[in-house]
Design a protein around this motif. Structure first.
Motif, mmCIF file in Angstrom:
data_model
loop_
_atom_site.group_PDB
_atom_site.id
_atom_site.type_symbol
_atom_site.label_atom_id
_atom_site.label_comp_id
_atom_site.label_asym_id
_atom_site.label_seq_id
_atom_site.Cartn_x
_atom_site.Cartn_y
_atom_site.Cartn_z
ATOM 1 N N ASN A 153 -12.669 54.327 -69.907
ATOM 2 C CA ASN A 153 -12.529 54.552 -71.067
ATOM 3 C C ASN A 153 -12.884 53.612 -72.559
ATOM 4 O OD1 ASN A 153 -9.808 54.056 -73.092
ATOM 5 N ND2 ASN A 153 -9.723 56.620 -72.356
ATOM 6 N N PRO A 154 -12.991 53.390 -73.239
ATOM 7 C CA PRO A 154 -13.412 52.854 -74.193
ATOM 8 C C PRO A 154 -12.372 52.034 -74.728
ATOM 9 C CG PRO A 154 -13.047 55.064 -75.437
ATOM 10 C CD PRO A 154 -12.437 55.098 -74.231
ATOM 11 N N GLY A 155 -10.644 52.692 -74.216
ATOM 12 C CA GLY A 155 -10.213 51.059 -74.539
ATOM 13 C C GLY A 155 -10.109 50.037 -73.729
ATOM 14 N N THR A 156 -9.041 48.844 -73.778
ATOM 15 C CA THR A 156 -9.181 47.575 -72.219
ATOM 16 C C THR A 156 -8.462 48.205 -71.562
ATOM 17 O OG1 THR A 156 -8.701 46.121 -74.710
ATOM 18 C CG2 THR A 156 -8.025 45.089 -72.393
ATOM 19 N N THR A 157 -9.112 48.468 -70.267
ATOM 20 C CA THR A 157 -8.102 48.486 -69.124
ATOM 21 C C THR A 157 -9.004 47.265 -68.129
ATOM 22 O OG1 THR A 157 -9.127 50.845 -69.441
ATOM 23 C CG2 THR A 157 -8.187 50.060 -67.059
ATOM 24 N N GLU A 158 -7.857 46.809 -67.685
ATOM 25 C CA GLU A 158 -7.570 46.084 -66.551
ATOM 26 C C GLU A 158 -6.627 45.677 -65.198
ATOM 27 O OE1 GLU A 158 -6.018 41.846 -68.993
ATOM 28 O OE2 GLU A 158 -7.632 42.791 -70.230
ATOM 29 N N GLU A 159 -7.469 45.047 -64.454
ATOM 30 C CA GLU A 159 -6.377 45.702 -63.404
ATOM 31 C C GLU A 159 -5.466 43.593 -62.883
ATOM 32 O OE1 GLU A 159 -7.145 47.752 -58.642
ATOM 33 O OE2 GLU A 159 -8.540 46.716 -60.046
ATOM 34 N N ILE A 160 -5.058 44.110 -61.953
ATOM 35 C CA ILE A 160 -4.043 42.605 -61.308
ATOM 36 C C ILE A 160 -3.599 43.139 -59.905
ATOM 37 C CG2 ILE A 160 -2.090 40.539 -61.385
ATOM 38 C CD1 ILE A 160 -2.206 41.276 -63.769
ATOM 39 N N THR A 161 -4.197 42.751 -58.706
ATOM 40 C CA THR A 161 -2.902 42.681 -57.774
ATOM 41 C C THR A 161 -2.461 41.582 -57.206
ATOM 42 O OG1 THR A 161 -4.997 44.375 -56.837
ATOM 43 C CG2 THR A 161 -3.916 43.346 -55.012
ATOM 44 N N ILE A 162 -0.967 42.197 -57.122
ATOM 45 C CA ILE A 162 0.037 40.714 -57.105
ATOM 46 C C ILE A 162 0.385 40.468 -55.617
ATOM 47 C CG2 ILE A 162 2.390 39.446 -57.173
ATOM 48 C CD1 ILE A 162 1.137 40.360 -59.884
ATOM 49 N N PRO A 163 -0.360 39.403 -54.928
ATOM 50 C CA PRO A 163 -0.695 38.444 -53.136
ATOM 51 C C PRO A 163 0.644 38.484 -52.989
ATOM 52 C CG PRO A 163 -1.233 36.919 -55.122
ATOM 53 C CD PRO A 163 -0.969 38.175 -55.614
ATOM 54 N N GLY A 164 0.665 39.088 -51.640
ATOM 55 C CA GLY A 164 1.781 39.128 -50.959
ATOM 56 C C GLY A 164 2.861 40.234 -51.329
ATOM 57 N N ARG A 165 3.260 40.999 -52.362
ATOM 58 C CA ARG A 165 4.133 42.278 -52.711
ATOM 59 C C ARG A 165 4.014 43.625 -51.953
ATOM 60 N NH1 ARG A 165 6.461 39.795 -56.810
ATOM 61 N NH2 ARG A 165 7.991 40.903 -56.250
ATOM 62 N N GLY A 166 5.108 44.602 -51.927
ATOM 63 C CA GLY A 166 4.926 46.206 -51.595
ATOM 64 C C GLY A 166 5.465 46.503 -52.656
ATOM 65 N N HIS A 167 5.566 47.978 -51.761
ATOM 66 C CA HIS A 167 6.175 49.245 -52.934
ATOM 67 C C HIS A 167 7.632 47.995 -54.166
ATOM 68 C CE1 HIS A 167 5.071 52.504 -55.284
ATOM 69 N NE2 HIS A 167 6.198 52.917 -54.757
ATOM 70 N N SER A 168 8.067 47.410 -53.240
ATOM 71 C CA SER A 168 9.073 46.924 -53.599
ATOM 72 C C SER A 168 9.365 46.387 -54.953
ATOM 73 C CB SER A 168 10.308 46.463 -52.964
ATOM 74 O OG SER A 168 9.943 45.161 -52.577
ATOM 75 N N LEU A 169 8.107 45.549 -55.270
ATOM 76 C CA LEU A 169 7.484 45.223 -56.567
ATOM 77 C C LEU A 169 8.097 44.280 -57.101
ATOM 78 C CD1 LEU A 169 4.022 44.983 -57.703
ATOM 79 C CD2 LEU A 169 5.663 46.745 -57.149
ATOM 80 N N THR A 170 8.872 45.609 -58.023
ATOM 81 C CA THR A 170 9.721 45.758 -59.332
ATOM 82 C C THR A 170 10.862 46.187 -59.202
ATOM 83 O OG1 THR A 170 9.693 48.559 -59.109
ATOM 84 C CG2 THR A 170 8.059 47.419 -60.327
ATOM 85 N N ILE A 171 11.477 46.156 -58.084
ATOM 86 C CA ILE A 171 13.191 45.807 -58.065
ATOM 87 C C ILE A 171 13.844 44.719 -56.525
ATOM 88 C CG2 ILE A 171 13.152 48.161 -58.274
ATOM 89 C CD1 ILE A 171 13.446 49.016 -55.354
ATOM 90 N N ASP A 172 12.355 44.205 -56.087
ATOM 91 C CA ASP A 172 12.937 43.176 -55.494
ATOM 92 C C ASP A 172 13.197 41.559 -56.069
ATOM 93 O OD1 ASP A 172 10.454 41.970 -55.270
ATOM 94 O OD2 ASP A 172 9.947 42.703 -53.419
#
Length: 287
Positions: A249-268
């Protein structure tokens, strides 16, 4: 449900929209995924409001009001489809006075990317997104995490709860048992089975299907894709593949991988680390 003809918005959702419009602040719309309710976003909402935004977290159409009610009525989640849920959020966004930031997790991350593809998001943060059509990797851990639903075709028309052991594998594999149990006891609810079937078979659908994302729209806006290194449900292979498609896409696209985290990363207990990354990205584009 609202009295407005054809509307799927509940009165409480309209109240949140009115609150956002009255604030004159940039709204942030939070989109939850399967096995959670919108109330799971409350720490994020407080955090973003402390940093100058106004927030709203609509539910999926006709979600129960509480975790207890959801557990008593798993049938309330039956047959909910990806496009139906996306349209519900699009209706809420259309009622806002300003284009919002959209932040979603899991199937909410997929829906956030669908919303961005409609050109109505000021910025998007997609966390552990469920795969959309064109995302090809299907790691073994993702299949195992989805197996409580996909193992029985009848689940496509049901609301399905996870056992603690299933939740521990798919969501809480990076946590100790005590925290995993706390999250399961306080936040886990049944989930619609249909979206998992829609995602699993999307690449076999020649007509696109409901998990199709318009990644090419030049009005998509900036997008950050966040993944958890140890996520079993949405392993990095899926978020990486999503990023590679969106990066065209012409817009800005970025990716971050959070080390050591599982699927619960938004609620843990480590949610703030993820929220800090999301906020820092959003603040670069939203004044």
């Amino acid at each position: 449900m609202s009295e407005s003809t054809g509307s799927t918005l509940a009165d409480w959702e309209r109240e949140e929209i009115a609150r956002a419009n009255a604030s004159d602040l940039t709204p942030v719309v939070f989109v939850h995924g399967l096995w959670l309710l919108s109330s799971s976003w409350q720490p994020w909402r407080d955090f973003f409001e402390d940093n100058g935004f106004i927030t709203l977290a609509p539910g999926w159409p006709d979600d129960p009001a509480t975790v207890a009610e959801a557990r008593e009525h798993p049938e309330a989640f039956a047959k909910k489809m990806v496009q139906q849920v996306t349209d519900h959020y699009l209706e809420a966004i259309a009622a806002l006075d300003q284009a919002p930031v959209v932040i979603g997790h899991s199937f909410g991350g997929l829906i956030a990317q669908k919303i961005a593809g409609e050109g109505v998001a000021a910025a998007t943060v997609s966390i552990d997104n469920a795969p959309f059509k064109g995302v090809l990797p299907l790691p073994a851990s993702a299949l195992k995490s989805a197996s409580p639903v996909l193992s029985n075709p009848a689940n496509a028309k049901r609301g399905v709860a996870l056992t603690f052991e299933q939740f521990q594998y798919g969501w809480a594999n990076a946590l100790d048992e005590a925290e995993a149990r706390r999250l399961y006891d306080t936040l886990h609810v049944p989930a619609a089975g249909a979206p998992l079937f829609q995602a699993a078979f999307a690449n076999f659908n020649p007509f696109g299907g409901e998990t199709t994302v318009d990644s090419k729209n030049p009005e998509r806006g900036p997008m950050l894709i966040i993944g958890g290194e140890k996520d079993h449900t949405v392993p990095p292979a899926i978020t990486d593949a999503s990023y590679k498609i969106q990066a065209k896409n012409p817009g800005t696209t970025e990716e971050i991988t959070i080390p050591g985290r599982g699927h619960s990363l938004t609620i843990d207990s480590g949610w703030r680390e993820v929220a800090d990354e999301a906020l820092a990205f959003v603040q670069r584009f939203i004044q």
